[in-house]
Design an enzyme around this catalytic site. Structure first.
Site: not given
Length: 243
Positions: A68, A200, A198
């Site tokens: 990440c 992820h 994000d």
């Protein structure tokens, strides 16, 4: 030619970690169109310019569970490529995960065994990598944690950064060690929100509307962050980008 078209990954795909050949395959400006989280916000500061959204597996390399931080660095690097004129006049594409690892080894920040590993990296490494590839220094701000310091220190730093520099910010912590890309901050009488990109997400390429509806790009209350975790912010110190 659009700067976006300059992102040609080139080379042999296997040797380059199966990177995509054109960043045009990835989603751009995935935050646009989201409504403000506050009806009558007192202050709202947003990223200026364009960026490309990088996430788990977006180039064919399976980095779930450890990549990440690398993906957030790539997102930040895409902004530098599309908006910032580097001192040397070179438009370097966002580095691949192997290239990021190699750079950290070359700089002496990591041992040779780091290359090819699945080790995490954070905001400090992000500052090194962006300076290495783009000659852009970064300000790293440490926020010890707790609601008051997150609301006061982190929020104030983010407002100032977006208004002065306009580039994406990387945020990470200890208990909350998930890297976050921050592209906006909004503050009202009842608290502040961060606009989080994000990294992820893993799967097929999604349009920004679906990324937003599924919460991969969203406004999050600062109070929803882990109040027992410290956080670090990596803020690229670039010139102001005009709208």
């Amino acid at each position: 030619m659009d700067k976006k078209d300059l992102i040609d990954w080139g080379g042999n795909a296997a040797e380059e970690g199966n990177r995509v050949r054109k960043a045009g395959n990835l989603s751009k400006n995935v935050h646009t169109g989201l409504p403000s989280p506050l009806a009558d916000h007192a202050r709202c500061s947003l990223i200026k310019g364009d960026f490309i959204y990088f996430h788990y597996g977006c180039d064919g390399q399976d980095d779930r569970g450890w990549g990440c931080g690398y993906r957030t660095i790539q997102t930040m690097a895409s902004w530098l490529l599309l908006n910032f004129s580097p001192p040397k006049g070179q438009h370097t594409p966002p580095p691949s995960l192997p290239e990021i690892q190699h750079a950290l080894v070359t700089m002496g920040d990591k041992p040779g065994s780091f290359s090819g590993s699945r080790e995490w990296i954070g905001t400090f490494e992000a500052s090194l990598v962006l300076d290495y590839f783009y000659d852009v220094p970064c300000k790293v701000v440490h926020v010890r944690g707790g609601g008051s310091e997150l609301e006061q220190v982190a929020v104030a730093e983010l407002h100032q950064h977006f208004e002065k520099h306009g580039s994406p910010v990387m945020m990470g912590g200890d208990r909350d060690n998930s890297s976050k890309g921050i592209v906006g901050v909004c503050t009202g009488e009842k608290g502040s929100y961060l606009l989080i990109v994000d990294p992820h997400y893993c799967g097929r390429q999604l349009e920004k509307a679906e990324l937003q509806s599924r919460g991969w790009v969203a406004w999050k209350r600062v109070s929803s962050l882990d109040q027992s975790s410290f956080y670090n912010l990596c803020l690229p110190q670039t010139q102001k980008i005009s709208n």
